[in-house]
Design an enzyme around this catalytic site. Structure first.
Site, PDB file in Angstrom:
ATOM      1  N   HIS A  70       0.842  -1.193   0.000  1.00  0.00           N
ATOM      2  CA  HIS A  70       0.000   0.000   0.000  1.00  0.00           C
ATOM      3  C   HIS A  70       0.881   1.248   0.000  1.00  0.00           C
ATOM      4  O   HIS A  70       1.782   1.360   0.822  1.00  0.00           O
ATOM      5  CB  HIS A  70      -0.890   0.032   1.245  1.00  0.00           C
ATOM      6  CG  HIS A  70      -1.684  -1.215   1.461  1.00  0.00           C
ATOM      7  ND1 HIS A  70      -2.096  -1.632   2.700  1.00  0.00           N
ATOM      8  CD2 HIS A  70      -2.130  -2.158   0.582  1.00  0.00           C
ATOM      9  CE1 HIS A  70      -2.789  -2.754   2.593  1.00  0.00           C
ATOM     10  NE2 HIS A  70      -2.810  -3.102   1.326  1.00  0.00           N
ATOM     11  N   TYR A 133       3.121   2.214  13.458  1.00  0.00           N
ATOM     12  CA  TYR A 133       3.462   3.256  12.489  1.00  0.00           C
ATOM     13  C   TYR A 133       2.805   4.579  12.846  1.00  0.00           C
ATOM     14  O   TYR A 133       1.623   4.636  13.165  1.00  0.00           O
ATOM     15  CB  TYR A 133       3.131   2.844  11.059  1.00  0.00           C
ATOM     16  CG  TYR A 133       1.742   2.335  10.792  1.00  0.00           C
ATOM     17  CD1 TYR A 133       0.811   3.107  10.121  1.00  0.00           C
ATOM     18  CD2 TYR A 133       1.357   1.049  11.196  1.00  0.00           C
ATOM     19  CE1 TYR A 133      -0.464   2.644   9.853  1.00  0.00           C
ATOM     20  CE2 TYR A 133       0.087   0.566  10.931  1.00  0.00           C
ATOM     21  CZ  TYR A 133      -0.820   1.368  10.270  1.00  0.00           C
ATOM     22  OH  TYR A 133      -2.094   0.895  10.004  1.00  0.00           O
TER      23      TYR A 133
END
Length: 467
Positions: A70, A133
Site C-alpha cells: 500500500h 506506524y
C-alpha cells in the site's frame, strides 16, 4: 533477539527518502526500553520533521501474516514493538525511481522512514508481532492511494515464506501488477494571485501542469478558504498582495492593505503549519526605511515608513513562524501589465518629456526573474528563510531608468527631467506614501544557493525588444 545498545544511526536506501534507522534500545533481565519517536534527537540526526498526527498498531498473531503493498499520500515512521518483520518497499511515485524495491528485516531496534507514495508491505517472522506506524495525516476516504500486487513479477520480492503458504487478505491479492499501476503524483503546488504580474510570470515558469493549481483572488477567498485536502499540497506560493502604496495611506486602503497583506497571510500560515506545507511569500524593499548607505541584507532591522511597508513587514513576521517558509524580498518589479517601463516607453513614443524622480536608488526586477528564483529555491531545496531577489548590476534611479527606456526606444534621453521626490509629489491631491530612498538589496545569500540574477539592464533590453 533485539540488539541492545546501538547508537541512533541512519542508512539510506535505493529509494529516495526511504531511510532505515538503528534505534537505541536499553535492556536488562526485566525487559527493554526505547524512545520509539523522539523528535528533537531524530530531526537533529537528519530525519525529516514530518509532524506525525496519528499512531497506529497492527497486531499479528501468526508467523507469515502478510500485508500490503500500500502506498498512501502521507509519510510514515514504521517500527516494531514486539516480534520481527520482513519488510518490502516499492517506489510507486512518479519519476525515474518508479518500481525500485528495497527489503530488510525490522525488529524493535530498527525503524524505517517511509515517504509519501512509497508502497509498504510486510511479513511477520515471529508470532505476536506488533507493527507500529506514525503517520502525518489522518486517514480519509477522500485520499488517493496506490497499490501493488504482492506477487508482482517485475518487483520480484523474495518473500521468506512463499505467498501460497501465508495468510493474506483477498483484497491485497487483487491489487494490480506494476505495469498497471498509476504512479502517485507529487504533492501539488498552489499559486495565489494568478492573474497578477507575478502570477502570470509563475504561470509561464511552471507551465501547464495537473500538479500546479493557479487561483485568482476571486477563486480563493482568504477570509473563508476552501476546505481542500490540504495534505495533498506541498507548496503554496503567495503572489497575491495589496500593492497600491499610495492608496494604502487612505482609510479604505489601509483596511484593505492590512486585510490582504496580514490577515490573509495569517490564514495561509495557519494552513501551512497545520499541514506541513512550504509557504513561499513575496515581500518588498518597503519593509526598510532606505536610510542605509549600503545594500540591505536579509537580517537588517526592518523599519517601514508607510502603511504598505508596515503591512508587508507584519506579513513577513507571520510567515517566519511557518517551519517551512521562503520569504522572497524584491523591489521595483516590472511584469506583464501597466508599469513604469511601459509608461515611459509610451511617453517617449508620444513625444512627452516627463519629470522623473532621481533621488531613489534600486534595481529593476522583472517578474519572470522572481518566478525563476522562486522555482530555484524550491527545486534546490535551499535552506528555509528570507532571500533578497532582484535584478543584478549597478543601482540606478528612476530617472536613470526612464532615460534608458527613451534611449533604447530611439528617443532623446535628455527629454527626461530629473527631479526630487518632494518636487514630484509637491502638488499631489491625494495621500502619498513615503518611499525608501535606498531600495538596493544585497544578493549574496541567494547567490550562495546557486542562483545568479540576470542583469537588470539586459532584462530591460529584452523587455523592450531592444536586444
Amino acid at each position: 533477539m533485539t540488539d541492545f545498545g546501538k547508537a541512533l544511526h541512519a542508512t539510506e536506501t535505493a529509494i529516495p527518502g526511504l531511510v532505515v534507522w538503528d534505534v537505541p534500545v536499553h535492556g536488562d533481565s526485566r525487559g527493554w526500553f526505547k524512545e520509539n519517536w523522539q523528535r528533537e534527537k531524530m530531526v537533529a540526526a537528519g530525519l525529516p520533521d514530518f509532524l506525525p498526527v496519528q499512531n497506529n498498531i497492527s497486531f499479528n498473531d501468526a508467523v507469515g501474516t502478510t500485508r500490503g503493498i500500500h502506498a498512501e499520500p502521507w509519510d510514515k515512521w514504521v517500527s516494531v514493538a514486539t516480534g520481527k518483520i520482513f519488510g518490502a518497499w516499492v517506489d510507486l511515485r512518479e519519476g525515474p525511481t518508479f518500481g525500485n524495491v528495497f527489503t530488510t528485516e525490522i525488529d524493535p531496534s530498527r525503524a524505517i522512514f517511509v515517504p509519501r507514495g512509497v508502497g509498504n508491505a510486510y511479513q511477520t517472522l515471529e508470532a505476536d508481532t506488533a507493527y507500529v506506524y506514525l503517520v502525518n495525516d489522518h486517514w480519509s476516504p477522500d485520499a488517493t492511494y496506490t497499490f501493488l500486487n504482492l506477487a508482482d513479477e517485475a518487483s520480484a520480492i523474495a518473500w521468506p515464506i512463499p505467498l501460497d503458504d501465508v495468510e493474506i487478505s483477498p483484497k491485497d491479492l487483487a491489487h494490480p501488477r506494476l505495469s498497471d499501476v498509476t504512479p502517485m503524483a507529487p504533492r501539488k503546488t498552489l499559486v495565489l494571485g494568478a492573474n497578477g504580474q507575478l502570477g502570470r510570470a509563475l504561470r509561464a515558469e511552471f507551465g501547464p501542469s495537473s500538479n500546479v493549481v493557479f487561483a485568482t483572488r476571486a477563486e480563493f477567498d482568504l477570509v473563508a478558504p476552501p476546505t481542500w485536502r490540504w495534505r495533498d499540497f506541498g507548496t503554496i506560493i503567495n503572489a497575491a498582495a495589496h500593492t497600491e502604496v499610495d492608496l494604502a495611506e487612505t482609510a479604505d486602503g489601509r483596511r484593505d492593505a492590512w486585510a490582504a497583506n496580514v490577515s490573509g497571510v495569517a490564514t495561509l500560515a495557519r494552513i501551512a503549519i497545520e499541514n506541513g506545507i512550504t509557504l513561499v511569500h513575496v515581500s518588498s524593499d518597503y519593509v526598510f526605511d532606505g536610510s542605509l548607505d549600503r545594500p540591505y541584507r536579509e537580517d537588517d532591522p526592518i523599519s517601514p515608513l508607510g502603511v504598505y511597508g508596515q503591512t508587508k513587514a507584519a506579513g513577513d513576521a507571520v510567515v517566519a513562524t511557518v517551519p517551512r517558509h521562503y520569504i522572497v524580498r524584491t523591489s521595483w518589479v516590472i511584469g506583464d501589465g501597466k508599469n513604469f517601463v511601459r509608461t515611459m516607453a509610451s511617453l517617449a513614443e508620444r513625444g512627452i518629456s516627463p519629470k522623473v524622480i532621481d533621488d531613489q536608488s534600486g534595481r529593476l526586477t522583472f517578474a519572470d526573474e522572481v518566478a525563476r528564483g522562486i522555482r530555484h529555491l524550491l527545486q534546490a531545496r535551499a535552506p528555509y528563510g528570507t532571500y533578497n531577489l532582484t535584478g543584478s548590476g549597478e543601482p540606478t534611479t528612476w530617472a536613470d531608468i526612464a532615460r534608458r527606456v527613451f534611449d533604447l526606444t530611439g528617443h532623446d534621453p535628455n527629454s527626461v527631467d530629473r527631479v526630487t521626490t518632494e518636487t514630484y509629489f509637491a502638488d499631489a491631491a491625494t495621500p502619498v506614501a513615503p518611499r525608501p530612498r535606498n531600495s538596493v538589496l544585497d544578493l549574496t545569500k541567494l547567490e550562495g544557493t546557486g542562483f545568479i540574477s540576470h542583469s537588470a539592464d539586459e532584462s530591460l533590453k529584452r523587455y523592450l525588444g531592444a536586444s
